[in-house]
Design an enzyme around this catalytic site. Structure first.
Site, mmCIF file in Angstrom:
data_model
loop_
_atom_site.group_PDB
_atom_site.id
_atom_site.type_symbol
_atom_site.label_atom_id
_atom_site.label_comp_id
_atom_site.label_asym_id
_atom_site.label_seq_id
_atom_site.Cartn_x
_atom_site.Cartn_y
_atom_site.Cartn_z
ATOM 1 N N THR A 190 -52.751 86.884 24.694
ATOM 2 C CA THR A 190 -53.270 87.961 24.116
ATOM 3 C C THR A 190 -54.711 87.574 23.382
ATOM 4 O O THR A 190 -55.476 88.593 23.043
ATOM 5 C CB THR A 190 -52.412 88.578 22.728
ATOM 6 O OG1 THR A 190 -52.096 87.457 21.903
ATOM 7 C CG2 THR A 190 -51.183 89.080 23.574
ATOM 8 N N ASP A 191 -54.666 86.531 23.017
ATOM 9 C CA ASP A 191 -56.096 86.100 22.171
ATOM 10 C C ASP A 191 -57.363 86.258 23.251
ATOM 11 O O ASP A 191 -58.400 86.794 22.514
ATOM 12 C CB ASP A 191 -56.003 84.569 21.746
ATOM 13 C CG ASP A 191 -55.886 83.474 22.972
ATOM 14 O OD1 ASP A 191 -55.849 83.900 24.063
ATOM 15 O OD2 ASP A 191 -56.086 82.251 22.664
ATOM 16 N N ASP A 209 -55.531 78.509 19.631
ATOM 17 C CA ASP A 209 -55.145 77.068 19.317
ATOM 18 C C ASP A 209 -56.117 76.594 18.168
ATOM 19 O O ASP A 209 -55.695 75.977 17.222
ATOM 20 C CB ASP A 209 -55.395 76.338 20.499
ATOM 21 C CG ASP A 209 -54.587 76.637 21.563
ATOM 22 O OD1 ASP A 209 -53.513 77.626 21.548
ATOM 23 O OD2 ASP A 209 -54.779 76.451 22.906
ATOM 24 N N SER A 254 -53.234 69.772 22.010
ATOM 25 C CA SER A 254 -53.635 68.552 21.707
ATOM 26 C C SER A 254 -55.126 68.617 21.584
ATOM 27 O O SER A 254 -55.897 67.917 20.951
ATOM 28 C CB SER A 254 -53.215 67.293 22.486
ATOM 29 O OG SER A 254 -53.066 67.631 23.871
ATOM 30 N N GLY A 280 -48.657 71.104 26.145
ATOM 31 C CA GLY A 280 -48.637 72.652 25.803
ATOM 32 C C GLY A 280 -48.734 72.850 24.316
ATOM 33 O O GLY A 280 -48.275 73.812 23.759
ATOM 34 N N LEU A 281 -49.053 71.815 23.585
ATOM 35 C CA LEU A 281 -49.120 71.985 21.834
ATOM 36 C C LEU A 281 -50.319 71.796 21.334
ATOM 37 O O LEU A 281 -50.487 71.435 20.177
ATOM 38 C CB LEU A 281 -48.098 70.941 21.577
ATOM 39 C CG LEU A 281 -46.691 70.973 21.695
ATOM 40 C CD1 LEU A 281 -45.775 69.929 21.218
ATOM 41 C CD2 LEU A 281 -45.894 72.191 21.138
HETATM 42 C C1 GLA Z 1 -53.679 78.455 25.889
HETATM 43 C C2 GLA Z 1 -55.043 78.788 25.561
HETATM 44 C C3 GLA Z 1 -54.815 79.862 24.363
HETATM 45 C C4 GLA Z 1 -53.766 80.930 24.724
HETATM 46 C C5 GLA Z 1 -52.809 80.335 25.226
HETATM 47 C C6 GLA Z 1 -51.827 81.708 25.894
HETATM 48 O O1 GLA Z 1 -52.947 77.703 24.988
HETATM 49 O O2 GLA Z 1 -55.770 77.481 25.183
HETATM 50 O O3 GLA Z 1 -56.142 80.137 24.103
HETATM 51 O O4 GLA Z 1 -54.481 81.646 25.777
HETATM 52 O O5 GLA Z 1 -52.872 79.544 26.579
HETATM 53 O O6 GLA Z 1 -51.754 82.464 24.832
#
Ligand code: GLA
Length: 398
Positions: free
Chosen positions: A47-48, A185, A140, A137-138
């Site tokens: 959504t961002d 993030d 980094s 996926g955290l």
């Molecule tokens: C990755 C991207 C974020 C966001 C997510 C999905 O983490 O870096 O900006 O788009 O995917 O919500």
């Protein structure tokens, strides 16, 4: 980032600064440590970059940059966990900087953006550390960017404005590394609050702290799956969203992003959209409603409702946005089968990486053991899980 090894495991200031002294032989008085956390997103996925809403939480694992200012404009960076050390010259940046995702490119990208903003930086000697797993996926990358920014700002006397720095680090990743990520993030890593998730409006970049429920734990479930083509698939989803906006705008010029569209407006243009574009847009429009619903559920202490929203989000990411994978589907299914689990979903971009589950704290050990057993029987990718707490954003260690 394209490395799977963890960073240095020590996170205490004393241990980091001892390691720094051994490396650089610097006087203790000049050494400081900057730290920035990774994040899990509780809900509001993809959504961002559609200017919608998300509910990320900074976690208690971070990247640290231990540093001392230099008299010149060199940035020397060492890390015990990477094979290469690096040395960057702030006076030698140019437009032909590599657009790549090696760890030192993130450092160069942040420094370059700070200079473009008009800040004349001092060089630093730096040692990278921390306990945030990389490439899982955290976030980094965002944590490395924010810890670097915090260190460079402190060394050069640049005032720390967390929201601006999150936007600057996002630009660094978009423009210098060439990754089309949104701002979530970096905002989580910059502005995290202990005990709270952040209800983030990705258009205005404003955040509202949302207190985390006291009797539930947030569990990160790492599938161990890393997808080489995740970036191109991510960019393709972004393009689908932009395609949907272009069509919606022909009917209603006030629609600037998918955030502005109602489900009926999308239905009305369905025949003008490819099946893929329609599915992606529908996910985003529905997902935009979930972060505030989840914040309301937390406020009402309605954890069943919060969990149901997480499950709905995962289904939508799997079937409409199509960014899940068999391992993420398995791990979230087996999480939900445990009676202590309120809900579970993939977190972050998808295509592998981590899931997040909301679990009754009293049974969290049993929950992890059960999910692990089921995962190991069915998959060869390395399983990892940990309970995490909402933590503070980028800062200097006291
Ligand atoms: C990755 C991207 C974020 C966001 C997510 C999905 O983490 O870096 O900006 O788009 O995917 O919500």
């Amino acid at each position: 980032m394209n490395r799977t090894k963890p960073l240095l495991s020590s996170t205490t200031r004393a241990a980091l600064e001892r390691a720094f002294q051994q490396r650089y032989g610097e006087t203790a008085a000049l050494i400081q440590s900057a730290t920035a956390p990774g994040r899990v997103n509780l809900i509001g996925e993809h959504t961002d970059y559609n200017e919608g809403w998300a509910l990320p939480m900074a976690i208690d694992r971070s990247v640290t940059v231990t540093f001392a200012p230099r008299q010149d404009r060199l940035i020397r960076v060492a890390s015990d966990r990477f094979d290469e050390d690096t040395c960057l010259d702030l006076d030698a940046f140019n437009d032909s900087q590599p657009r790549d995702a090696q760890w030192w490119h993130y450092i160069a990208a942040v420094a370059q953006q700070l200079e473009l903003k008009g800040h004349k930086l001092r060089g630093i000697d730096a040692l990278l550390g921390g306990d945030l797993p990389m490439a899982s996926g955290l976030s980094s990358s965002a944590a490395l960017e924010l810890a670097t920014a915090r260190a460079l700002c402190a060394a050069s006397g640049v005032p720390w404005l967390a929201q601006d720095m999150a936007a600057l680090c996002t630009r660094a990743e978009n423009d210098c590394i060439g990754v089309e990520c949104g701002v979530m993030d970096q905002i989580a890593s910059a502005l995290g609050e202990p005990g709270h998730a952040l209800l983030l409006d990705c258009r205005s970049l404003t955040t509202e702290p949302v207190a985390m429920p006291s009797q539930a734990s947030v569990v990160v479930l790492d599938t161990g799956v890393r997808r080489a083509l995740a970036q191109s698939a991510f960019n393709q989803r972004r393009k689908s969203c932009e395609g949907a906006v272009a069509v919606l705008r022909e009917h209603d010029p006030s629609i600037r992003a998918l955030r502005d569209a109602a489900p009926e407006q999308l239905d009305a243009v369905r025949r003008q959209l490819s099946e893929e574009t329609f599915r992606c847009a529908r996910h985003v429009i529905e997902e935009c409603q979930r972060p505030s619903s989840m914040a309301d559920a937390f406020a009402a202490n309605d954890l069943d409702r919060a969990g149901a929203l997480m499950n709905d989000s995962h289904t939508s990411l799997r079937d409409l946005y199509q960014v899940s994978c068999p391992e993420l589907d398995h791990i979230t299914d087996s999480a939900r089968r445990h009676s202590a689990c309120f809900g579970a979903r993939l977190t972050g971009a998808g295509f592998g990486g981590c899931a997040v589950a909301l679990v009754a704290t009293v049974q969290v050990d049993d929950f992890i053991a059960q999910v692990e057993e089921s995962y190991r029987v069915n998959h060869t990718a390395p399983f990892n899980a940990f309970v995490t707490r909402a933590s503070a954003g980028a800062r200097l260690l006291e």
